[in-house]
Each structure stands twice: as structure tokens, then as C-alpha cells.
Design a protein around this motif. Structure first.
Motif, PDB file in Angstrom:
ATOM      1  N   ILE A 118      47.872  39.243  41.599  1.00  0.00           N
ATOM      2  CA  ILE A 118      46.519  39.148  41.438  1.00  0.00           C
ATOM      3  C   ILE A 118      45.904  39.416  39.933  1.00  0.00           C
ATOM      4  O   ILE A 118      45.000  39.737  39.575  1.00  0.00           O
ATOM      5  N   GLY A 119      47.037  39.219  39.122  1.00  0.00           N
ATOM      6  CA  GLY A 119      46.488  39.021  37.767  1.00  0.00           C
ATOM      7  C   GLY A 119      46.521  40.378  36.995  1.00  0.00           C
ATOM      8  O   GLY A 119      45.893  40.255  35.762  1.00  0.00           O
ATOM      9  N   ALA A 120      47.201  41.485  37.580  1.00  0.00           N
ATOM     10  CA  ALA A 120      46.904  42.943  36.715  1.00  0.00           C
ATOM     11  C   ALA A 120      48.026  43.010  35.711  1.00  0.00           C
ATOM     12  O   ALA A 120      47.816  43.779  34.767  1.00  0.00           O
ATOM     13  N   ILE A 121      49.168  42.169  35.780  1.00  0.00           N
ATOM     14  CA  ILE A 121      50.212  42.168  34.699  1.00  0.00           C
ATOM     15  C   ILE A 121      50.415  40.815  34.102  1.00  0.00           C
ATOM     16  O   ILE A 121      50.381  39.759  34.912  1.00  0.00           O
ATOM     17  N   PRO A 122      50.965  40.484  33.261  1.00  0.00           N
ATOM     18  CA  PRO A 122      51.287  39.279  32.491  1.00  0.00           C
ATOM     19  C   PRO A 122      52.187  38.580  32.998  1.00  0.00           C
ATOM     20  O   PRO A 122      52.535  37.333  33.156  1.00  0.00           O
ATOM     21  N   ALA A 123      53.105  39.446  33.453  1.00  0.00           N
ATOM     22  CA  ALA A 123      54.685  38.783  34.017  1.00  0.00           C
ATOM     23  C   ALA A 123      55.304  39.926  34.834  1.00  0.00           C
ATOM     24  O   ALA A 123      54.881  40.952  34.718  1.00  0.00           O
ATOM     25  N   GLU A 124      56.128  39.345  35.488  1.00  0.00           N
ATOM     26  CA  GLU A 124      56.787  40.339  36.354  1.00  0.00           C
ATOM     27  C   GLU A 124      57.796  41.345  35.629  1.00  0.00           C
ATOM     28  O   GLU A 124      58.451  40.921  34.856  1.00  0.00           O
ATOM     29  N   GLY A 125      57.402  42.544  35.995  1.00  0.00           N
ATOM     30  CA  GLY A 125      58.128  43.626  34.958  1.00  0.00           C
ATOM     31  C   GLY A 125      57.588  44.292  33.989  1.00  0.00           C
ATOM     32  O   GLY A 125      58.516  44.783  33.215  1.00  0.00           O
ATOM     33  N   GLN A 126      56.594  43.535  33.361  1.00  0.00           N
ATOM     34  CA  GLN A 126      55.790  43.983  32.195  1.00  0.00           C
ATOM     35  C   GLN A 126      54.701  44.515  32.609  1.00  0.00           C
ATOM     36  O   GLN A 126      53.502  43.957  32.773  1.00  0.00           O
ATOM     37  N   PHE A 127      54.809  45.840  32.705  1.00  0.00           N
ATOM     38  CA  PHE A 127      53.567  46.882  33.090  1.00  0.00           C
ATOM     39  C   PHE A 127      52.717  46.969  31.825  1.00  0.00           C
ATOM     40  O   PHE A 127      51.627  47.414  32.170  1.00  0.00           O
ATOM     41  N   MET A 128      53.308  47.084  30.808  1.00  0.00           N
ATOM     42  CA  MET A 128      52.546  47.481  29.504  1.00  0.00           C
ATOM     43  C   MET A 128      51.879  46.442  28.784  1.00  0.00           C
ATOM     44  O   MET A 128      52.129  45.235  29.429  1.00  0.00           O
ATOM     45  N   TYR A 129      50.759  46.922  28.014  1.00  0.00           N
ATOM     46  CA  TYR A 129      49.905  46.086  27.514  1.00  0.00           C
ATOM     47  C   TYR A 129      49.170  44.728  28.623  1.00  0.00           C
ATOM     48  O   TYR A 129      49.186  43.842  28.427  1.00  0.00           O
ATOM     49  N   PRO A 140      46.192  44.764  32.054  1.00  0.00           N
ATOM     50  CA  PRO A 140      44.890  45.269  32.704  1.00  0.00           C
ATOM     51  C   PRO A 140      45.463  46.571  33.649  1.00  0.00           C
ATOM     52  O   PRO A 140      44.685  47.488  33.651  1.00  0.00           O
ATOM     53  N   PHE A 141      46.619  46.348  34.135  1.00  0.00           N
ATOM     54  CA  PHE A 141      47.226  47.561  34.785  1.00  0.00           C
ATOM     55  C   PHE A 141      47.508  48.584  34.045  1.00  0.00           C
ATOM     56  O   PHE A 141      47.008  49.940  34.498  1.00  0.00           O
ATOM     57  N   SER A 142      48.185  48.634  32.975  1.00  0.00           N
ATOM     58  CA  SER A 142      48.397  49.748  32.016  1.00  0.00           C
ATOM     59  C   SER A 142      46.959  50.339  31.668  1.00  0.00           C
ATOM     60  O   SER A 142      46.835  51.913  31.439  1.00  0.00           O
ATOM     61  N   LEU A 143      46.087  49.637  31.237  1.00  0.00           N
ATOM     62  CA  LEU A 143      44.993  50.070  30.791  1.00  0.00           C
ATOM     63  C   LEU A 143      44.248  51.010  31.992  1.00  0.00           C
ATOM     64  O   LEU A 143      43.600  52.087  31.455  1.00  0.00           O
ATOM     65  N   VAL A 144      44.084  50.397  32.951  1.00  0.00           N
ATOM     66  CA  VAL A 144      43.259  51.081  34.169  1.00  0.00           C
ATOM     67  C   VAL A 144      44.115  52.434  34.396  1.00  0.00           C
ATOM     68  O   VAL A 144      43.540  53.543  34.631  1.00  0.00           O
ATOM     69  N   ILE A 145      45.484  52.247  34.437  1.00  0.00           N
ATOM     70  CA  ILE A 145      46.337  53.635  34.665  1.00  0.00           C
ATOM     71  C   ILE A 145      45.978  54.622  33.789  1.00  0.00           C
ATOM     72  O   ILE A 145      45.781  55.819  33.975  1.00  0.00           O
ATOM     73  N   GLY A 146      45.810  54.197  32.585  1.00  0.00           N
ATOM     74  CA  GLY A 146      45.636  55.351  31.434  1.00  0.00           C
ATOM     75  C   GLY A 146      44.401  55.861  31.512  1.00  0.00           C
ATOM     76  O   GLY A 146      44.122  56.985  31.149  1.00  0.00           O
ATOM     77  N   MET A 147      43.596  55.338  31.647  1.00  0.00           N
ATOM     78  CA  MET A 147      41.888  55.580  31.903  1.00  0.00           C
ATOM     79  C   MET A 147      41.611  56.497  33.287  1.00  0.00           C
ATOM     80  O   MET A 147      41.017  57.461  33.307  1.00  0.00           O
ATOM     81  N   VAL A 148      42.444  56.046  34.253  1.00  0.00           N
ATOM     82  CA  VAL A 148      42.231  56.697  35.545  1.00  0.00           C
ATOM     83  C   VAL A 148      42.914  58.372  35.322  1.00  0.00           C
ATOM     84  O   VAL A 148      42.417  59.203  35.635  1.00  0.00           O
ATOM     85  N   TYR A 149      43.973  58.155  34.573  1.00  0.00           N
ATOM     86  CA  TYR A 149      44.744  59.406  34.420  1.00  0.00           C
ATOM     87  C   TYR A 149      44.099  60.284  33.688  1.00  0.00           C
ATOM     88  O   TYR A 149      44.140  61.602  33.585  1.00  0.00           O
ATOM     89  N   THR A 150      43.336  59.595  32.510  1.00  0.00           N
ATOM     90  CA  THR A 150      42.569  60.493  31.775  1.00  0.00           C
ATOM     91  C   THR A 150      41.221  61.139  32.210  1.00  0.00           C
ATOM     92  O   THR A 150      41.008  62.432  31.649  1.00  0.00           O
ATOM     93  N   TYR A 151      40.740  60.483  32.806  1.00  0.00           N
ATOM     94  CA  TYR A 151      39.219  60.800  33.316  1.00  0.00           C
ATOM     95  C   TYR A 151      39.054  61.040  34.715  1.00  0.00           C
ATOM     96  O   TYR A 151      37.779  61.524  35.401  1.00  0.00           O
ATOM     97  N   LEU A 185      45.990  51.393  22.779  1.00  0.00           N
ATOM     98  CA  LEU A 185      47.639  51.720  22.683  1.00  0.00           C
ATOM     99  C   LEU A 185      48.064  51.086  24.111  1.00  0.00           C
ATOM    100  O   LEU A 185      49.230  50.874  24.063  1.00  0.00           O
ATOM    101  N   LEU A 186      47.284  51.044  25.277  1.00  0.00           N
ATOM    102  CA  LEU A 186      47.922  50.620  26.529  1.00  0.00           C
ATOM    103  C   LEU A 186      47.420  49.228  26.792  1.00  0.00           C
ATOM    104  O   LEU A 186      48.165  48.360  27.744  1.00  0.00           O
ATOM    105  N   GLY A 187      46.346  48.653  26.330  1.00  0.00           N
ATOM    106  CA  GLY A 187      45.675  47.269  26.762  1.00  0.00           C
ATOM    107  C   GLY A 187      46.385  46.324  25.836  1.00  0.00           C
ATOM    108  O   GLY A 187      47.170  46.476  24.947  1.00  0.00           O
ATOM    109  N   GLY A 188      46.193  45.069  26.390  1.00  0.00           N
ATOM    110  CA  GLY A 188      46.803  43.828  25.842  1.00  0.00           C
ATOM    111  C   GLY A 188      45.642  42.957  25.063  1.00  0.00           C
ATOM    112  O   GLY A 188      44.477  43.416  25.190  1.00  0.00           O
ATOM    113  N   PRO A 189      45.925  41.919  24.705  1.00  0.00           N
ATOM    114  CA  PRO A 189      44.940  40.939  24.171  1.00  0.00           C
ATOM    115  C   PRO A 189      43.847  40.443  25.155  1.00  0.00           C
ATOM    116  O   PRO A 189      42.574  40.130  24.587  1.00  0.00           O
ATOM    117  N   GLU A 190      44.128  40.445  26.340  1.00  0.00           N
ATOM    118  CA  GLU A 190      43.085  40.247  27.525  1.00  0.00           C
ATOM    119  C   GLU A 190      42.427  41.134  27.894  1.00  0.00           C
ATOM    120  O   GLU A 190      41.485  41.198  28.791  1.00  0.00           O
TER     121      GLU A 190
END
Length: 316
Positions: A172-183, A185-196, A262-267
């Protein structure tokens, strides 16, 4: 003998007495908004209409012996509406803020409902659990997700990889490659959901805890199923908490800077990062102020429209 009050304090007290109790109650919030919202906004708006004069911002008004000249520059706003970079960052900011708000609502509503239906002796403990993350530094909590989402060493990342969730996220395009959760959109949403998430749970709990149980019992007596009772009674009566929680999550997420950095990537370039770059990297304060003004308008205009429709609906 009591000390004499300063003249300014005497005038303020006389003004409050002249307004009366109701005027004082209504006037103090407006005074607070005037000092801490309207005035800073006008300062930012003024900077956005100026230009950089070396290391300083130029003046809008120029005095001479015979005339007063007003110089307004709209080049920054023209660039905002013609450059695709700013449009894409505004769109991404609204998109990620909206996704975060929906996920927080889906997670926070059941939890708030469970808290509201728990025994009064258990509710303080549950509230403590919701507010406990605030006792830890915000940066430490965000940094912790960098270790947790590591696919090799983090227990969250290894669990997701073992369950092959990364295949779905990659599809679905939430991570740039299989096994790469950091940097990603997935890690960004996880961090903001946890925070707010607490900002969604607390208003919902305050609304649901005041819900009259007799209305639910009456719906069941009239033959409504538990699902129908939830959708036709509970959800409409908790609409105020839903709106309050959504605003408390959505508004700060739009301008979020630390979590995408801290958690997001270039995209996952959001408008908060653009503001930082314009202010401190490019030293272009008028451009940064223009970006901030448009961001504020994107938030305030829908909110004002919603409040107007709500007040009209309440009058009917």
C-alpha cells in the motif's frame, strides 16, 4: 495601612467593575485571545508582507517629511500559489493529520468508552494510564520508536516482520521497502498517533462519562440491538467529544515538526519542516511567515465553517 494600588491596576479593576460579572467572564477569554493569538498573528502577517533587508525585515511604513508610504509585497504569496513544493507539503500535512486523527478516533473511542463504563474506583487508575506518558520527555518517547521499529533489534519491528505485516505495508506504499519500517509514512503515523492519542481519549471520556445510561436502556426496551443503540444513541450524544478530540489532534498534527524530522523520511515532507527551513536555513522570514499564515487559514476557515453550521443546527 494597605499599600496603594498602581494606577494601571486601579483602571483595570474599575473597567471590570463597570463591565459587571458577566462582562468580566466573557471579556477575559477575549483578552487572552487578543494578546496571545491575534497580536502574534498580526506580527506574522506583517512580516509576510515585507522583505528581508539584510539580516532584518523591512518596514511596511516609510515616513518622510510630507508623506507616509505603505509598501506591501505579495511576491511570497504568489510563489506559494505557483510552486508545487508548497502545495504538496500542505497536502501531505493535511493528509497525515487526517489519517492520524481517524486512527486516534478508532483507537481512542473504544478505550474511552471502556473507561466511562468502568467502576468509579478503577477510573482514576485508567486516567493515570492515559496521562502517564506525559511524565516522560516528548523527545525521549519519539526516540524510543526509532529503536522499537527497527526490523532487526526492535521488538515491534521484529514482530511486524514475523507476522509479514511489512508485505502489506509495502503493497500500500506505507513503507519504502519490505522490513524497513523507519523513515516512512508508517513510522510517521505511528509516532503521531502514539503522541496525540491522549488528546483524543480525554475529551471522549469526559463526554461519555456524562452520558445518561437511561437513554441506552430505553433504546433497548424499544427493541434496538446493541449495535443500533451505539450508532443511534451513543455516537450522536458523544459528538461533542468527537469534535473536540479531533480538533485537539488534527490542529497540532498539521504543523508538527519534531516527529516528521525524527521518524519520517524524504517522502513525508510536511509544512513544519518547510517552516523551519525557511526561517533558519534560508533566513527568509517573509516566506516562512507567508507559509505560516496560509497554514493558519487552512485550519481556521474549516473550523469556523463547522462552528457556524453547528450553531445553525442547534437553533433548529
Amino acid at each position: 495601612m494597605p499599600a496603594a494600588r498602581p494606577p494601571l491596576l486601579q483602571r483595570l479593576l474599575a473597567l471590570l467593575r463597570s463591565l459587571g460579572g458577566r462582562g468580566s467572564v466573557l471579556g477575559l477569554p477575549y483578552l487572552w485571545l487578543l494578546i496571545f493569538f491575534l497580536l502574534p498573528f498580526l506580527i506574522v502577517l506583517r512580516i509576510s508582507l515585507a522583505q528581508m533587508d539584510g539580516a532584518l525585515v523591512s518596514d511596511l511604513f516609510h515616513w518622510t517629511e510630507t508623506e507616509l508610504t505603505l509598501t506591501v509585497r505579495l511576491g511570497t504569496y504568489q510563489l506559494l500559489f505557483t510552486d508545487d513544493l508548497y502545495w504538496s507539503t500542505y497536502g501531505l500535512s493535511l493528509l497525515y493529520a487526517g489519517v492520524t486523527t481517524v486512527v486516534c478516533l478508532l483507537i481512542g473511542y473504544p478505550f474511552a468508552y471502556f473507561m466511562a463504563r468502568s467502576s468509579t474506583s478503577l477510573q482514576p487508575l485508567l486516567l493515570m494510564g492515559v496521562m502517564l506518558p506525559f511524565w516522560t520527555s516528548f523527545l525521549l518517547r519519539v526516540y524510543a520508536w526509532k529503536a522499537l521499529l527497527d526490523a532487526d533489534t526492535g521488538w515491534v519491528g521484529t514482530a511486524l516482520k514475523a507476522l509479514q505485516v511489512d508485505d502489506l505495508l509495502f503493497a500500500i506504499g506505507a513503507i519504502p521497502a519490505e522490513g524497513q519500517f523507519m523513515y516512512s509514512p508508517f513510522s510517521l503515523v505511528i509516532g503521531m498517533v502514539y503522541t496525540y492519542l491522549p488528546f483524543m481519549v480525554l475529551p471522549l471520556f469526559g463526554t461519555l462519562s456524562k452520558l445518561d445510561i437511561r437513554l441506552l436502556e430505553a433504546a433497548q426496551d424499544l427493541g434496538a440491538t446493541p449495535w443500533q443503540t451505539f450508532w443511534r444513541v451513543t455516537v450522536p450524544l458523544s459528538r461533542g467529544g468527537i469534535v473536540a478530540g479531533a480538533m485537539l489532534v488534527f490542529i497540532p498534527c498539521v504543523g508538527e515538526y519534531v516527529i516528521p524530522e525524527l521518524l519520517g523520511g524524504p517522502e513525508t515532507l510536511m509544512i513544519g519542516r518547510v517552516l523551519w527551513d525557511e526561517f533558519f536555513s534560508n533566513n527568509d522570514w517573509p516566506m516562512a511567515s507567508s507559509v505560516a499564515v496560509i497554514m493558519i487559514m487552512l485550519i481556521l476557515v474549516p473550523l469556523a465553517i463547522f462552528n457556524r453550521t453547528q450553531s445553525e443546527a442547534d437553533k433548529r
